[in-house]
Design a protein around this motif. Structure first.
Motif, mmCIF file in Angstrom:
data_model
loop_
_atom_site.group_PDB
_atom_site.id
_atom_site.type_symbol
_atom_site.label_atom_id
_atom_site.label_comp_id
_atom_site.label_asym_id
_atom_site.label_seq_id
_atom_site.Cartn_x
_atom_site.Cartn_y
_atom_site.Cartn_z
ATOM 1 N N TYR A 74 30.701 84.646 -5.633
ATOM 2 C CA TYR A 74 31.000 84.422 -6.203
ATOM 3 C C TYR A 74 31.059 86.055 -6.709
ATOM 4 C CZ TYR A 74 31.702 84.665 -11.834
ATOM 5 O OH TYR A 74 31.817 85.070 -13.116
ATOM 6 N N TYR A 75 29.993 86.722 -6.106
ATOM 7 C CA TYR A 75 30.163 88.732 -6.268
ATOM 8 C C TYR A 75 31.690 89.193 -6.312
ATOM 9 C CZ TYR A 75 29.385 93.387 -5.311
ATOM 10 O OH TYR A 75 29.403 94.810 -4.648
ATOM 11 N N GLN A 76 32.030 88.103 -5.111
ATOM 12 C CA GLN A 76 33.812 88.908 -4.751
ATOM 13 C C GLN A 76 34.597 88.108 -5.476
ATOM 14 O OE1 GLN A 76 34.102 91.440 -2.576
ATOM 15 N NE2 GLN A 76 32.538 91.520 -1.165
ATOM 16 N N ALA B 47 21.837 91.132 -12.844
ATOM 17 C CA ALA B 47 22.794 92.138 -13.136
ATOM 18 C C ALA B 47 23.726 90.376 -14.356
ATOM 19 C CB ALA B 47 23.966 92.559 -12.659
ATOM 20 N N GLN B 48 23.617 89.428 -13.469
ATOM 21 C CA GLN B 48 24.603 88.125 -14.069
ATOM 22 C C GLN B 48 23.642 87.512 -15.462
ATOM 23 O OE1 GLN B 48 28.226 88.928 -13.845
ATOM 24 N NE2 GLN B 48 27.851 86.593 -14.045
ATOM 25 N N GLN B 49 22.336 87.316 -15.419
ATOM 26 C CA GLN B 49 21.879 86.942 -16.039
ATOM 27 C C GLN B 49 21.515 87.782 -17.431
ATOM 28 O OE1 GLN B 49 19.968 83.952 -15.996
ATOM 29 N NE2 GLN B 49 19.747 84.642 -18.143
ATOM 30 N N ARG B 50 21.834 88.990 -16.993
ATOM 31 C CA ARG B 50 21.279 90.121 -18.281
ATOM 32 C C ARG B 50 22.223 89.932 -19.432
ATOM 33 N NH1 ARG B 50 19.806 93.612 -14.293
ATOM 34 N NH2 ARG B 50 22.255 95.184 -14.486
ATOM 35 N N LEU B 51 23.716 89.585 -18.609
ATOM 36 C CA LEU B 51 25.198 89.698 -19.470
ATOM 37 C C LEU B 51 25.171 88.399 -20.002
ATOM 38 C CD1 LEU B 51 28.268 89.926 -20.180
ATOM 39 C CD2 LEU B 51 28.766 88.188 -17.478
ATOM 40 N N THR C 15 33.088 74.961 -5.287
ATOM 41 C CA THR C 15 32.349 74.002 -5.402
ATOM 42 C C THR C 15 31.596 74.022 -4.717
ATOM 43 O OG1 THR C 15 33.935 73.824 -3.546
ATOM 44 C CG2 THR C 15 34.941 72.148 -4.962
ATOM 45 N N GLY C 16 31.596 74.668 -4.660
ATOM 46 C CA GLY C 16 29.981 76.182 -3.871
ATOM 47 C C GLY C 16 29.031 76.132 -4.673
ATOM 48 N N LEU C 17 28.212 76.255 -6.360
ATOM 49 C CA LEU C 17 28.262 76.931 -6.498
ATOM 50 C C LEU C 17 27.296 75.776 -7.516
ATOM 51 C CD1 LEU C 17 29.238 79.524 -8.808
ATOM 52 C CD2 LEU C 17 28.125 79.705 -7.078
ATOM 53 N N ASP C 18 25.803 75.905 -7.884
ATOM 54 C CA ASP C 18 24.603 75.316 -8.068
ATOM 55 C C ASP C 18 24.774 75.057 -9.670
ATOM 56 O OD1 ASP C 18 23.012 76.600 -8.513
ATOM 57 O OD2 ASP C 18 21.771 76.402 -6.679
ATOM 58 N N GLU C 19 24.041 74.179 -10.346
ATOM 59 C CA GLU C 19 24.242 74.090 -11.356
ATOM 60 C C GLU C 19 23.234 75.833 -12.427
ATOM 61 O OE1 GLU C 19 25.641 71.868 -13.786
ATOM 62 O OE2 GLU C 19 26.815 70.992 -11.982
ATOM 63 N N ASP C 20 22.519 76.141 -11.427
ATOM 64 C CA ASP C 20 21.822 77.371 -12.053
ATOM 65 C C ASP C 20 22.542 78.513 -11.919
ATOM 66 O OD1 ASP C 20 18.692 76.522 -12.485
ATOM 67 O OD2 ASP C 20 17.928 76.615 -10.419
ATOM 68 N N ASP C 21 23.585 78.151 -10.721
ATOM 69 C CA ASP C 21 24.563 79.882 -10.849
ATOM 70 C C ASP C 21 25.705 79.550 -11.901
ATOM 71 O OD1 ASP C 21 23.498 80.847 -8.213
ATOM 72 O OD2 ASP C 21 24.806 79.333 -6.471
ATOM 73 N N ARG C 22 25.863 78.099 -11.622
ATOM 74 C CA ARG C 22 27.202 78.051 -13.221
ATOM 75 C C ARG C 22 26.544 78.937 -13.914
ATOM 76 N NH1 ARG C 22 30.442 72.820 -11.078
ATOM 77 N NH2 ARG C 22 30.098 73.449 -8.584
ATOM 78 N N ILE D 58 24.673 80.961 -15.112
ATOM 79 C CA ILE D 58 25.649 82.557 -14.983
ATOM 80 C C ILE D 58 25.861 83.046 -14.748
ATOM 81 C CG2 ILE D 58 22.398 82.844 -15.507
ATOM 82 C CD1 ILE D 58 22.551 83.895 -12.323
ATOM 83 N N THR D 59 27.271 82.261 -14.323
ATOM 84 C CA THR D 59 28.839 83.117 -14.086
ATOM 85 C C THR D 59 28.810 83.316 -15.262
ATOM 86 O OG1 THR D 59 29.954 81.058 -14.949
ATOM 87 C CG2 THR D 59 29.313 81.082 -12.186
ATOM 88 N N GLY D 60 28.749 83.302 -16.597
ATOM 89 C CA GLY D 60 29.524 84.306 -17.950
ATOM 90 C C GLY D 60 30.741 83.823 -18.115
#
Length: 434
Positions: free
Chosen positions: A303-305, A341-345, A387-394, A396-398
């Protein structure tokens, strides 16, 4: 009598190692935006030889440059760039050895910046040549290893600390290699960028990525004039001294269409001149719905890239419109620092998050990508199909997560009441402008 299939054919956009089909609503008025096709090189090996020996830019041929040198360091980009190292590393190294540089005094250095090292099978894929992997010393750059850096002072213009990898600085012959493509901050990748931030220390990189650089209106894709990042990179190169570069340009099929070699600034400029007119695509209007990709593997590994693809099409997105991004994120989210950083966002919201950045001289590691994401969030609605991020990742995508991209396109059209849609299959490798 044959049966005719009148079903609409799906558009294909880059996704992972393949493509993702998009089935557009019947009423959609689709504008597909691609780079202008460039002629493929009929003989890639011959083109590389011409660049190295027959037509170097601003320098003697490599065989002459290597005469009398005791050591060499060749920089290569990390796994996030699809540079065709397999085509040119061995010819370069064999030319150096034939000119008298001992093979055990040649180092291939992976310009990781602050990314993780490339090891094992990934390193083999990156190098792409079993002979090079077996016979040549290959090292990863570690930006936080102070013992592995040489302090060259600061730039005179903006005071950027200049700390660079010791293998590179102390080599008798220094060559950067890379891919020339649009870069959403430095204007264009390749050339001087492979040195800084590629093999720079963390303070150098974090200065580049501080808000005073990144919020500068001239620090944008395809612009080198007045771009503060580019100007600092040039000053750093001149501080290092004699440097050369091999620059490559790829088409949408990832085939080599241009290669230049020579003095690092001049050879990079020549590659930029070659690719600029095909990469910047005039569209003549803005759209309320834009669908794009992260250019597929390897750029959509994390997701960073992925955020790069959220920024490059903004010139054609109507304020308040919807940007739909498709990115596999096969390797997940990114670094722990980026996750923080995404969590802070998410916790602070875009405005408060940006306020925390403005007073910093040094950016926190990887928070600059979150800062770049603010540019798209300020303009419109951003949606992500992955299709590559789990629920926790999703969480904090913002951005808004969609599980069916075809339905997301249909809903975006309905929401804005406009059937016009722009589709950019190759994501950030294409720069549309209105």
């Amino acid at each position: 009598m044959p049966t005719l299939d009148h079903k609409p054919q799906p558009l294909m956009i880059a996704y992972g190692r393949g493509h993702l089909p998009l089935l557009m609503p019947p009423e959609a008025e689709v504008t597909t935006i691609r780079k202008r096709a460039l002629p493929k090189l009929p003989d890639k090996a011959a083109a590389i030889y011409r660049a190295l020996e027959a037509e170097p830019i601003g320098s003697p041929p490599l065989s002459v440059l290597a005469e009398g040198r005791s050591s060499a360091c060749i920089l290569i980009c990390d796994i996030t760039r699809p540079v065709p190292n397999r085509l040119f590393l061995r010819p370069m190294i064999e030319t150096m050895v034939a000119a008298g540089i001992p093979l055990d005094r040649v180092t291939v250095l992976v310009a990781t910046g602050l990314h993780r090292p490339n090891l094992g099978e990934e390193l083999a894929e990156l190098v792409g040549d079993p002979w090079v992997l077996a016979e040549v010393r290959i090292e990863n750059h570690y930006a936080r290893d102070e013992a592995g850096l040489v302090d060259l002072g600061r730039t005179a213009t903006r005071g950027t600390p200049i700390k660079l990898n010791r293998h590179f600085v102390e080599a008798d012959l220094r060559i950067a290699t890379g891919l020339v493509e649009p870069h959403f901050m430095a204007g264009w990748s390749g050339g001087r960028k492979v040195i800084a931030p590629g093999v720079a220390g963390h303070e150098t990189i974090r200065t580049f990525h501080s808000a005073r650089f990144m919020e500068d209106p001239l620090a944008v894709q395809c612009n080198l004039i007045g771009n503060p990042l580019h100007e600092e990179q040039l000053e750093i190169v001149r501080t290092v001294g004699e440097c050369y570069a091999l620059n490559t340009v790829l088409d949408e099929d990832r085939d080599l269409v241009c290669v230049t070699f020579g003095e690092i600034i001049a050879s990079h400029a020549a590659a930029v001149d070659f690719v600029a007119s095909s990469t910047r695509v005039p569209v003549g209007r803005r759209f309320k719905t834009v669908v794009t990709s992260s250019a597929g593997y390897p750029l959509d590994k994390t997701y960073y890239q992925t955020i790069k693809g959220m920024v490059t099409p903004l010139d054609i997105l109507e304020p308040g419109g919807t940007l739909i991004m498709a990115s596999e994120c096969s390797e997940g989210f990114g670094s722990d620092e980026f996750r923080a950083a995404q969590q802070r966002l998410v916790d602070l919201g875009p405005e408060r998050f940006l306020a925390t950045l403005m007073a910093k001289t040094l950016a926190e590691v990887d928070e600059w990508q979150t800062e770049m994401q603010l540019k798209s969030l300020r303009l419109g609605r951003v949606e992500l199909y992955t299709t590559g991020l789990d629920e926790d990742d999703r969480a904090i995508t913002g951005v808004n997560i969609v599980t069916n991209i075809d339905r997301a396109i249909e809903e975006a059209m309905s929401r804005v009441g406009d059937p016009a849609i722009a589709v950019i299959p190759e994501g950030p490798y294409v720069i549309p402008y209105a």
